[in-house]
Enzyme design. Structure first.
Site, mmCIF file in Angstrom:
data_model
loop_
_atom_site.group_PDB
_atom_site.id
_atom_site.type_symbol
_atom_site.label_atom_id
_atom_site.label_comp_id
_atom_site.label_asym_id
_atom_site.label_seq_id
_atom_site.Cartn_x
_atom_site.Cartn_y
_atom_site.Cartn_z
ATOM 1 N N LYS A 107 -11.786 -4.292 -2.388
ATOM 2 C CA LYS A 107 -12.643 -3.107 -2.549
ATOM 3 C C LYS A 107 -11.919 -2.030 -3.344
ATOM 4 O O LYS A 107 -12.554 -1.172 -3.940
ATOM 5 C CB LYS A 107 -12.961 -2.501 -1.171
ATOM 6 C CG LYS A 107 -13.837 -3.334 -0.290
ATOM 7 C CD LYS A 107 -13.997 -2.646 1.070
ATOM 8 C CE LYS A 107 -14.227 -3.650 2.164
ATOM 9 N NZ LYS A 107 -13.562 -3.356 3.429
ATOM 10 N N LYS A 141 0.815 -1.224 0.000
ATOM 11 C CA LYS A 141 0.000 0.000 0.000
ATOM 12 C C LYS A 141 0.846 1.271 0.000
ATOM 13 O O LYS A 141 0.368 2.317 -0.437
ATOM 14 C CB LYS A 141 -0.927 0.013 1.232
ATOM 15 C CG LYS A 141 -2.121 -0.904 1.084
ATOM 16 C CD LYS A 141 -3.154 -0.646 2.153
ATOM 17 C CE LYS A 141 -4.320 -1.612 2.040
ATOM 18 N NZ LYS A 141 -5.136 -1.661 3.249
ATOM 19 N N LYS A 180 -5.891 -10.478 -5.332
ATOM 20 C CA LYS A 180 -7.047 -10.841 -4.502
ATOM 21 C C LYS A 180 -8.230 -9.914 -4.803
ATOM 22 O O LYS A 180 -8.034 -8.770 -5.246
ATOM 23 C CB LYS A 180 -6.679 -10.856 -3.017
ATOM 24 C CG LYS A 180 -6.519 -9.530 -2.401
ATOM 25 C CD LYS A 180 -6.364 -9.610 -0.889
ATOM 26 C CE LYS A 180 -6.284 -8.164 -0.419
ATOM 27 N NZ LYS A 180 -6.082 -7.909 0.930
HETATM 28 P P1 TYM Z 1 -10.630 -5.906 5.547
HETATM 29 O O1 TYM Z 1 -11.605 -4.825 5.860
HETATM 30 O O2 TYM Z 1 -9.678 -5.685 4.412
HETATM 31 O O3 TYM Z 1 -11.365 -7.266 5.274
HETATM 32 C C1 TYM Z 1 -12.341 -7.768 6.168
HETATM 33 C C2 TYM Z 1 -12.226 -9.279 6.239
HETATM 34 O O4 TYM Z 1 -12.428 -9.854 4.950
HETATM 35 C C3 TYM Z 1 -11.333 -10.710 4.625
HETATM 36 N N1 TYM Z 1 -11.046 -10.584 3.181
HETATM 37 C C4 TYM Z 1 -10.947 -11.631 2.358
HETATM 38 N N2 TYM Z 1 -11.061 -12.951 2.560
HETATM 39 C C5 TYM Z 1 -10.912 -13.767 1.483
HETATM 40 N N3 TYM Z 1 -10.648 -13.305 0.226
HETATM 41 C C6 TYM Z 1 -10.524 -11.978 -0.013
HETATM 42 N N4 TYM Z 1 -10.279 -11.525 -1.255
HETATM 43 C C7 TYM Z 1 -10.674 -11.075 1.080
HETATM 44 N N5 TYM Z 1 -10.613 -9.717 1.191
HETATM 45 C C8 TYM Z 1 -10.842 -9.450 2.485
HETATM 46 C C9 TYM Z 1 -10.167 -10.169 5.439
HETATM 47 O O5 TYM Z 1 -9.170 -11.155 5.637
HETATM 48 C C10 TYM Z 1 -10.857 -9.764 6.719
HETATM 49 O O6 TYM Z 1 -11.028 -10.870 7.574
HETATM 50 N N6 TYM Z 1 -7.091 -5.282 8.970
HETATM 51 C C11 TYM Z 1 -8.392 -5.839 8.746
HETATM 52 C C12 TYM Z 1 -9.466 -5.286 9.680
HETATM 53 C C13 TYM Z 1 -9.151 -5.373 11.126
HETATM 54 C C14 TYM Z 1 -9.194 -6.547 11.916
HETATM 55 C C15 TYM Z 1 -8.846 -6.127 13.231
HETATM 56 C C16 TYM Z 1 -9.517 -7.874 11.638
HETATM 57 C C17 TYM Z 1 -8.791 -4.351 11.943
HETATM 58 N N7 TYM Z 1 -8.606 -4.798 13.193
HETATM 59 C C18 TYM Z 1 -8.779 -7.040 14.276
HETATM 60 C C19 TYM Z 1 -9.447 -8.777 12.704
HETATM 61 C C20 TYM Z 1 -9.081 -8.355 13.989
HETATM 62 C C21 TYM Z 1 -8.822 -5.515 7.338
HETATM 63 O O7 TYM Z 1 -8.386 -4.557 6.756
HETATM 64 O O8 TYM Z 1 -9.801 -6.299 6.861
#
Ligand code: TYM
Length: 332
Positions: free
Chosen positions: A198, A112, A195
């Site tokens: 969004k 990023k 992957k």
């Molecule tokens: P985020 O918002 O990018 O994604 C939310 C959740 O969706 C999963 N995910 C995917 N799983 C499979 N294939 C994909 N293409 C895909 N894209 C997204 C992510 O693995 C996630 O579980 N850093 C985290 C948010 C966060 C968090 C936390 C998660 C902040 N604090 C504490 C767990 C615990 C994030 O950006 O997820």
């Protein structure tokens, strides 16, 4: 020790099939066996520019998606990260136990960050420390996420361990990632090497949870494949990233192992398979989309649920912060 789950999603746009199959659907299944807290991590969203007039709405829509998918607000608090200030407080305390070398290894930061590192913001760099704080502020033991968050989870464990060692305590549990199901890493429909995300500029790369049946069918029809029929074996399929992704999604949507899908569809060409896939995706997602729309009709009710949830979650977080301050020798 209480088996406690914490997980969250960023309110940075519409949720997509990767978020659903990689995480949200598992959250719903796990709520029966664990104490769960599900958060909309709006502070994390600030690591990229956000339109203030959109951010609160996106946070509400993300919560609506959780509810529509089946997260039960009576069982699990669903709240905004910014409504519980202890997350940010613990972030500071933990940042003093996080060597820069650990953050330099984070692949998501490397992906990023702009080429010119001097212009990069501290928030993006310390993003994984805030994530560790999210989890540890509740002393959560389990964290259901997609595969892309695995490295961040390892960092959370390392930070928890570093804190415990430094103070000679056994205070923080080392949180376990729960990476479950067939679709732990859903790939873009346009490029099997990226992957589903969004932030991809092509809307055809992903299926959004708000897409109507026509959009879902169009996107699946246009999904990239190769000219060969569906593989006979998983080994052969693994060599064909786009084909593998579609079969994986089909299996996950059906809730069956991938080898079962191959047993039934091997040898077919993708044009026929895509039609079945589109029917399945529409059947699974349409009720969810309809429920999301219903929830969004009553914004005041979502806000009430989220406010109440923050009030339920906060006492636990503030008790833990008080205990941590005490361990450190800060004034409580
Ligand atoms: P985020 O918002 O990018 O994604 C939310 C959740 O969706 C999963 N995910 C995917 N799983 C499979 N294939 C994909 N293409 C895909 N894209 C997204 C992510 O693995 C996630 O579980 N850093 C985290 C948010 C966060 C968090 C936390 C998660 C902040 N604090 C504490 C767990 C615990 C994030 O950006 O997820």
């Amino acid at each position: 020790m209480t088996r406690r789950i914490f997980s969250g999603m960023q309110p940075t746009g519409e949720l997509h099939l990767g978020n659903y199959l990689g995480a949200l659907r598992n959250w719903v299944a796990l709520q029966k066996d664990y104490e769960c807290l599900y958060c909309v991590v709006d502070l994390h969203a600030l690591t990229l520019p956000q339109d203030p007039s959109r951010l609160a709405r996106n946070t509400r829509e993300t919560a609506a998606a959780y509810f529509a998918a089946g997260v039960d607000p009576k069982r699990c608090p669903v709240f905004a990260q910014s409504a519980v200030p202890e997350h940010a407080y613990l972030h500071w305390l933990l940042s003093n136990h996080t060597p820069l070398g650990w953050l330099n290894r984070m692949t998501q930061f490397k992906d990023k960050a702009a080429k010119n590192r001097d212009l990069e913001l501290l928030g993006l760099y310390s993003y994984p420390v805030l994530m560790a704080a999210d989890i540890l502020v509740y002393k959560a033991t389990h964290v259901p996420v997609g595969e892309d968050q695995k490295q961040h989870l390892e960092l959370s464990r390392d930070v928890a361990g570093a804190f415990n060692r430094h103070y000679g305590v056994d205070y923080f549990p080392l949180p376990e990632p729960q990476i479950l199901g067939e679709a732990t890493r859903v790939m873009s429909l346009r490029d099997g090497a990226r992957k589903m995300s969004k932030s991809d500029e092509s809307d055809y790369s992903r299926i959004n949870l708000t897409d109507d049946p026509d959009a879902i069918r169009r996107k699946i029809q246009k999904a990239k494949t190769d000219p060969h029929p569906i593989s006979e074996t998983l080994e052969d399929l693994a060599k064909r990233p786009e084909a593998d992704n579609l079969v994986t999604l089909f299996a996950a949507l059906e809730g069956k192992p991938k080898k079962d899908v191959l047993a039934r569809h091997a040898g077919r060409n993708f044009s026929g398979f895509k039609k079945d896939f589109a029917d399945l995706a529409v059947a699974v997602l349409s009720p969810l989309t309809a429920k999301m729309r219903d929830f969004m009709k009553d914004e005041a009710e979502i806000d009430r649920l989220m406010k109440e949830a923050a009030a339920r979650a906060r006492p636990l977080a503030s008790r833990h912060v008080r205990e941590v301050k005490d361990i450190i020798g800060l004034w409580t």
